[in-house]
Write an enzyme that holds these catalytic residues in place. Structure first.
Site, mmCIF file in Angstrom:
data_model
loop_
_atom_site.group_PDB
_atom_site.id
_atom_site.type_symbol
_atom_site.label_atom_id
_atom_site.label_comp_id
_atom_site.label_asym_id
_atom_site.label_seq_id
_atom_site.Cartn_x
_atom_site.Cartn_y
_atom_site.Cartn_z
ATOM 1 C CG HIS A 183 43.658 70.845 43.868
ATOM 2 N ND1 HIS A 183 43.909 72.173 43.623
ATOM 3 C CD2 HIS A 183 42.331 70.662 43.657
ATOM 4 C CE1 HIS A 183 42.771 72.779 43.279
ATOM 5 N NE2 HIS A 183 41.802 71.881 43.282
ATOM 6 C CG ASP A 204 35.561 70.713 37.306
ATOM 7 O OD1 ASP A 204 36.607 71.357 37.070
ATOM 8 O OD2 ASP A 204 34.765 71.040 38.203
ATOM 9 C CG ASN A 235 40.916 77.872 37.210
ATOM 10 O OD1 ASN A 235 41.305 77.150 36.305
ATOM 11 N ND2 ASN A 235 40.433 77.394 38.351
ATOM 12 C CG ASP A 258 35.263 76.297 36.118
ATOM 13 O OD1 ASP A 258 34.124 76.122 36.560
ATOM 14 O OD2 ASP A 258 36.237 75.599 36.439
ATOM 15 C CG LEU A 291 45.403 71.134 30.783
ATOM 16 C CD1 LEU A 291 45.746 71.429 29.318
ATOM 17 C CD2 LEU A 291 45.677 69.664 31.093
ATOM 18 N NE ARG A 292 44.743 72.894 39.161
ATOM 19 C CZ ARG A 292 43.483 73.283 39.305
ATOM 20 N NH1 ARG A 292 43.042 74.370 38.711
ATOM 21 N NH2 ARG A 292 42.659 72.600 40.064
HETATM 22 O O1 DOR Z 1 36.133 71.729 42.277
HETATM 23 C C1 DOR Z 1 36.486 72.600 41.506
HETATM 24 N N1 DOR Z 1 37.782 72.789 41.216
HETATM 25 N N2 DOR Z 1 35.571 73.398 40.969
HETATM 26 C C2 DOR Z 1 35.901 74.493 40.260
HETATM 27 O O2 DOR Z 1 35.031 75.182 39.820
HETATM 28 C C3 DOR Z 1 37.331 74.838 40.040
HETATM 29 C C4 DOR Z 1 38.188 73.668 40.165
HETATM 30 C C5 DOR Z 1 39.638 73.997 40.324
HETATM 31 O O3 DOR Z 1 40.146 74.857 39.587
HETATM 32 O O4 DOR Z 1 40.295 73.361 41.141
HETATM 33 ZN ZN ZN Z 2 33.588 75.211 38.047
#
Ligand code: DOR
Ligand code: ZN
Length: 428
Positions: A306, A302, A89, A149, A58-59
């Protein structure tokens, strides 16, 4: 507020009316009276328990330009989800009670899905020392899933200790299985194609080696292990073996690994760059078979939004990751339901029941029955539409499905009886 859904088919079976009242399914039957309830026409629609995602980025905090808890929650509701696990993350990393509580509160404020924070396994995702797992578990966010992750917990002694801790918390370590020494500079699946395209390969063995190690550790400790985004046929074999030995291991597969192959890399379009990478057609077939027979427990998106500047660059410079929440169910319909690999009860099991059980969520993944929480979705399985990234609710645009015609439209989603999506549109 109460809602009467007229003539929908729970799990694709006989059409019934469902009365949602007081946050629960208050009645199921034929010709139920409206009695002032809002009426939703469910004819031709399949009713399923609200979907549960074990793996959503969710950033927020940190990259609100790519997604926020609110925009990601809206994307989730539109995809038929009623709960999502928010990956750790972020910036700052969700490695303390303070950060997980912040994410949890933002989810409550958005009010579109239950946002369940994932806690980091190690401080700062650095893989050096364990984060405050107990404090996160005891916080208002009630964390049960712990994951670094994006990074693998590569140190076997640290992984063992993490498993020991989560066992005491009734939690689970969700491992991003990637032996980092084998993927330095990796850009795509290692094989004939990577050699021909001149891109550094990410070998299947880098994933399989970690899964093999971790199922042995989980068995030894007697703790629960969950494997994120399984992507290779060999991983499915190792999981099958571990389950047959009684190891408490569960696993997820993403929609993109069920549909797409490394052939997509031929375009050099970074929208297809993801970690783990898209694999071969044989891997895709093994993943579908593993999901069908239950070796793989769950579909998890997942969802990895971005910002444009992180994605629209040359392949090597682009961040890995792709959107998934809004198309996940459609991809499962196309890859699993239409070929006859899963029926609707199977979809409910892999996208709601099992993920809710893995995350120890109360109130989600429950059957569509009287007295149960009214978390559900209505799907038009016959509707087909072409994906337009500009029309997505996500703040980002990196959908690998742009221009693809996909089956199935989520017409409505209900969170504890309150519509979050009606007529295919978010209600707030
Ligand atoms: O493709 C991915 N993007 N794999 C990951 O493990 C992390 C994720 C991300 O946080 O963008
Ligand atoms: Zn991952």
């Amino acid at each position: 507020m109460s809602t009467l859904i007229k003539g929908a088919r729970p799990y694709g079976e006989e059409a019934v009316d469902l009365l949602l009242d007081g946050g629960v399914i208050a009645a199921v039957g034929t010709d139920l009276p409206a009695d002032g309830a809002q009426v939703v026409d469910g004819s031709g629609l399949v009713a399923l328990p609200g979907l549960v995602d074990l793996h959503t980025h969710l950033r927020e905090p940190g990259r609100e330009d790519a997604e926020t808890v609110e925009t990601g929650s809206r994307a989730a509701a539109l995809g038929g989800f009623t709960a999502v696990h928010a990956m750790a993350n972020t910036d700052p990393v969700a490695d303390t009670a303070g950060v997980v509580e912040q994410v949890w509160r933002l989810g409550q404020q958005a009010g579109l899905v239950d946002v369940v924070p994932v806690g980091a396994v190690t401080v700062g995702l650095r893989g050096e020392r364990l984060a405050e797992l107990g404090a996160m578990a005891d916080s208002a966010a009630r964390v049960r899933v712990f994951s670094d992750d994006g990074h693998c917990v590569a140190d076997p002694a640290l992984m063992r200790r993490a498993l020991e801790y989560v066992k005491a918390l009734d939690g689970v370590v969700a491992q991003h299985a990637e032996e980092p020494r084998l993927t330095v500079g990796a850009q795509m699946n290692e094989g004939d194609r990577s050699a021909r395209l001149g891109l550094t390969g990410w070998p299947a063995a880098a994933e399989e080696a970690v899964i093999a190690r971790d199922v042995l550790l989980a068995g030894h400790v007697g703790a629960r292990l969950h494997v994120c985004h399984v992507s290779t046929a060999g991983s499915v074999e190792i999981l099958r073996w571990a389950k047959s030995r009684g190891v408490q291991v569960t696993a997820e597969v993403t929609p993109h690994h069920l549909l797409l192959t490394d052939e997509c890399a031929e375009t050099y379009d970074p929208v297809f760059k993801v970690n783990p990478p898209l694999r071969t057609d044989a891997d895709v077939q093994a993943l579908r078979a593993g999901l069908a027979d239950g070796t793989i427990d769950a579909v998890a998106t997942d969802h990895a939004p971005h910002a444009v500047e992180d994605k629209e660059s040359e392949w090597a410079a682009a961040r890995p990751g792709m959107l998934g929440l809004e198309q996940a169910l459609a991809i499962v319909v196309q890859t699993m339901v239409e070929p006859g690999l899963l029926d609707w009860r199977g979809v409910a099991d892999r996208m709601s029941v099992r993920p809710a059980a893995i995350g120890r969520l109360d109130g989600h993944g429950r059957p569509l029955a009287v007295g149960e929480p009214a978390n559900l979705l209505l799907l038009d399985p016959t509707h087909r539409a072409t994906v337009d990234p500009a029309a997505l609710a996500s703040r980002s645009r990196n959908s690998p499905y742009a221009g693809r015609e996909l089956p199935g439209r989520v017409v409505a989603t209900f969170l504890r009886g309150v519509p979050t999506v009606l007529d295919g549109k978010a209600t707030k």
